[in-house]
Design a protein around this motif. Structure first.
Motif, PDB file in Angstrom:
ATOM      1  N   ASP A   1       0.821  -1.213   0.000  1.00 55.61           N
ATOM      2  CA  ASP A   1       0.000   0.000   0.000  1.00 55.61           C
ATOM      3  C   ASP A   1       0.856   1.264   0.000  1.00 55.61           C
ATOM      4  O   ASP A   1       0.605   2.190  -0.765  1.00 55.61           O
ATOM      5  CB  ASP A   1      -0.938   0.021   1.216  1.00 55.61           C
ATOM      6  N   GLU A   2       1.862   1.330   0.884  1.00 58.02           N
ATOM      7  CA  GLU A   2       2.654   2.548   1.013  1.00 58.02           C
ATOM      8  C   GLU A   2       4.152   2.285   0.925  1.00 58.02           C
ATOM      9  O   GLU A   2       4.962   3.141   1.285  1.00 58.02           O
ATOM     10  CB  GLU A   2       2.326   3.247   2.334  1.00 58.02           C
ATOM     11  N   HIS A   3       4.508   1.106   0.477  1.00 59.44           N
ATOM     12  CA  HIS A   3       5.926   0.751   0.372  1.00 59.44           C
ATOM     13  C   HIS A   3       6.162  -0.013  -0.925  1.00 59.44           C
ATOM     14  O   HIS A   3       5.261  -0.686  -1.440  1.00 59.44           O
ATOM     15  CB  HIS A   3       6.365  -0.130   1.549  1.00 59.44           C
ATOM     16  N   GLU A   4       7.383   0.086  -1.434  1.00 63.12           N
ATOM     17  CA  GLU A   4       7.838  -0.742  -2.540  1.00 63.12           C
ATOM     18  C   GLU A   4       9.208  -1.301  -2.173  1.00 63.12           C
ATOM     19  O   GLU A   4      10.045  -0.590  -1.609  1.00 63.12           O
ATOM     20  CB  GLU A   4       7.928   0.057  -3.839  1.00 63.12           C
ATOM     21  N   VAL A   5       9.417  -2.571  -2.483  1.00 60.97           N
ATOM     22  CA  VAL A   5      10.694  -3.226  -2.211  1.00 60.97           C
ATOM     23  C   VAL A   5      11.264  -3.713  -3.535  1.00 60.97           C
ATOM     24  O   VAL A   5      10.572  -4.409  -4.292  1.00 60.97           O
ATOM     25  CB  VAL A   5      10.519  -4.404  -1.239  1.00 60.97           C
ATOM     26  N   VAL A   6      12.507  -3.358  -3.824  1.00 60.01           N
ATOM     27  CA  VAL A   6      13.146  -3.696  -5.096  1.00 60.01           C
ATOM     28  C   VAL A   6      14.196  -4.770  -4.871  1.00 60.01           C
ATOM     29  O   VAL A   6      15.071  -4.640  -4.007  1.00 60.01           O
ATOM     30  CB  VAL A   6      13.792  -2.455  -5.741  1.00 60.01           C
ATOM     31  N   LEU A   7      14.127  -5.845  -5.675  1.00 62.00           N
ATOM     32  CA  LEU A   7      15.101  -6.926  -5.652  1.00 62.00           C
ATOM     33  C   LEU A   7      15.708  -7.098  -7.037  1.00 62.00           C
ATOM     34  O   LEU A   7      15.092  -6.716  -8.044  1.00 62.00           O
ATOM     35  CB  LEU A   7      14.425  -8.247  -5.237  1.00 62.00           C
ATOM     36  N   LYS A   8      16.892  -7.697  -7.095  1.00 56.80           N
ATOM     37  CA  LYS A   8      17.458  -8.069  -8.381  1.00 56.80           C
ATOM     38  C   LYS A   8      16.613  -9.178  -8.993  1.00 56.80           C
ATOM     39  O   LYS A   8      16.088 -10.039  -8.282  1.00 56.80           O
ATOM     40  CB  LYS A   8      18.907  -8.532  -8.214  1.00 56.80           C
ATOM     41  N   PHE A   9      16.491  -9.160 -10.299  1.00 57.48           N
ATOM     42  CA  PHE A   9      15.646 -10.145 -10.972  1.00 57.48           C
ATOM     43  C   PHE A   9      16.227 -11.550 -10.848  1.00 57.48           C
ATOM     44  O   PHE A   9      17.441 -11.770 -10.982  1.00 57.48           O
ATOM     45  CB  PHE A   9      15.492  -9.800 -12.457  1.00 57.48           C
ATOM     46  N   ASN A  10      15.329 -12.484 -10.581  1.00 58.41           N
ATOM     47  CA  ASN A  10      15.656 -13.899 -10.563  1.00 58.41           C
ATOM     48  C   ASN A  10      14.386 -14.635 -10.961  1.00 58.41           C
ATOM     49  O   ASN A  10      13.347 -14.460 -10.323  1.00 58.41           O
ATOM     50  CB  ASN A  10      16.140 -14.338  -9.184  1.00 58.41           C
ATOM     51  N   ALA A  11      14.453 -15.428 -11.999  1.00 54.12           N
ATOM     52  CA  ALA A  11      13.246 -16.058 -12.535  1.00 54.12           C
ATOM     53  C   ALA A  11      12.566 -16.974 -11.515  1.00 54.12           C
ATOM     54  O   ALA A  11      11.329 -16.990 -11.407  1.00 54.12           O
ATOM     55  CB  ALA A  11      13.588 -16.852 -13.803  1.00 54.12           C
ATOM     56  N   LYS A  12      13.362 -17.735 -10.762  1.00 49.10           N
ATOM     57  CA  LYS A  12      12.776 -18.636  -9.765  1.00 49.10           C
ATOM     58  C   LYS A  12      12.119 -17.841  -8.629  1.00 49.10           C
ATOM     59  O   LYS A  12      11.046 -18.205  -8.142  1.00 49.10           O
ATOM     60  CB  LYS A  12      13.846 -19.576  -9.222  1.00 49.10           C
ATOM     61  N   VAL A  13      12.790 -16.752  -8.222  1.00 44.99           N
ATOM     62  CA  VAL A  13      12.222 -15.906  -7.167  1.00 44.99           C
ATOM     63  C   VAL A  13      10.934 -15.251  -7.667  1.00 44.99           C
ATOM     64  O   VAL A  13       9.937 -15.156  -6.933  1.00 44.99           O
ATOM     65  CB  VAL A  13      13.232 -14.831  -6.727  1.00 44.99           C
ATOM     66  N   GLU A  14      10.943 -14.815  -8.933  1.00 42.47           N
ATOM     67  CA  GLU A  14       9.742 -14.223  -9.509  1.00 42.47           C
ATOM     68  C   GLU A  14       8.572 -15.211  -9.460  1.00 42.47           C
ATOM     69  O   GLU A  14       7.458 -14.861  -9.039  1.00 42.47           O
ATOM     70  CB  GLU A  14      10.007 -13.814 -10.954  1.00 42.47           C
ATOM     71  N   GLN A  15       8.807 -16.431  -9.874  1.00 39.43           N
ATOM     72  CA  GLN A  15       7.766 -17.452  -9.882  1.00 39.43           C
ATOM     73  C   GLN A  15       7.273 -17.732  -8.460  1.00 39.43           C
ATOM     74  O   GLN A  15       6.067 -17.893  -8.223  1.00 39.43           O
ATOM     75  CB  GLN A  15       8.313 -18.735 -10.520  1.00 39.43           C
TER      76      GLN A  15
END
Length: 267
Positions: A131-145
């Motif tokens: 709602d009031e936060h965004e968290v940015v991670l490096k892309f990883n296909a397995k993590v995305e799934q």
């Protein structure tokens, strides 16, 4: 809506007067404050009925009546609507009103919000949207799934899961959001005064725990969570100055005028 009976109106009038004065009230005094045209003799009859059902008590033989703990519990359950976020004017108003009403209050940014969306940016980043936060991670296909299956869960739940499955970067970033200092923590002197008076300091340890508020459900809290004769309130609020949703926690004696407190701080 059911029309309140005279007995209910008299009890409400007694409680409202008691919250303002903290003094016993007699039939003649109450008759002057009410606009129903009820005589003092009739009020005394209702005093007797209310005493018989445990809503009033007489501290001294020649004195007036005061509401019982049970009556005050019922009054607050009826009067305080916690279903809608409270629109707050500003933090300074809460601070002043907290001391005026001898309360202990905490205002925290709401951290335990739903994981609303996972955004993939050019296979370079994963953005977790709350709602009031965004968290940015490096892309990883397995993590995305994996994270796609968790959309909709609460931030705290996601923080715990991330630690369990080894997503330590995500766990650290979510933990940092939860560890933010409260916007306001006011009235500790009043809290310690209550603890000393009741000879019960155990509950202070709970209130000193960082961010204990976000683990509570919204609602009223009486005996058990707080000492006998006290009350706590947890409610969502909208802080207009910062355009943000916050958790508001208030604690005090059950005869404190919480209704007037909320009227003073709301927009």
């Amino acid at each position: 809506m059911k029309k309140p009976s005279k007995q209910e109106l008299i009890l409400d009038a007694i409680i409202q007067t008691y919250l303002k004065s903290r003094m016993p009230i007699g039939s003649s005094e109450l008759q002057m404050k009410m606009t129903l045209g009820i005589s003092p003799s009739t009020i005394r009859i209702y005093f007797k009925k209310l005493s018989d059902v445990g809503s009033l008590e007489q501290l001294h033989v020649s004195g007036g009546r005061v509401p019982t703990h049970q009556a005050l519990m019922g009054y607050w359950q009826e009067k305080l609507d916690l279903t809608q976020p409270l629109a707050i004017k500003n933090i300074d108003k809460i601070k002043r009103s907290t001391h005026e009403h001898n309360l202990f209050c905490i205002v925290e940014k709401t951290a335990n919000t739903p994981f609303k969306e996972l955004v993939t940016v050019q296979n370079r980043f994963l953005i977790l949207v709350f709602d009031e936060h965004e968290v940015v991670l490096k892309f990883n296909a397995k993590v995305e799934q994996f994270l796609q299956r968790l959309v909709g869960c609460q931030m705290r739940e996601l923080k715990d899961i991330s630690a369990q499955v080894g997503l330590y970067e995500l766990h650290e970033k979510l933990s940092a959001i939860f560890s933010q200092a409260p916007i306001l923590r006011e009235g500790e002197k009043e809290m310690y005064s209550i603890a000393h008076e009741l000879q019960n300091e155990a509950f202070i340890q709970r209130f000193q725990t960082l961010h204990f508020v976000e683990s509570m459900l919204d609602g009223l809290y009486f005996d058990g969570f707080v000492p006998q004769g006290c009350m706590a309130i947890k409610q969502k609020a909208q802080l207009k100055d910062e355009d943000t949703t916050v958790d508001l926690f208030c604690f005090g004696r059950i005869e404190s005028d919480f209704e007037d407190f909320f009227n003073q701080v709301k927009e």
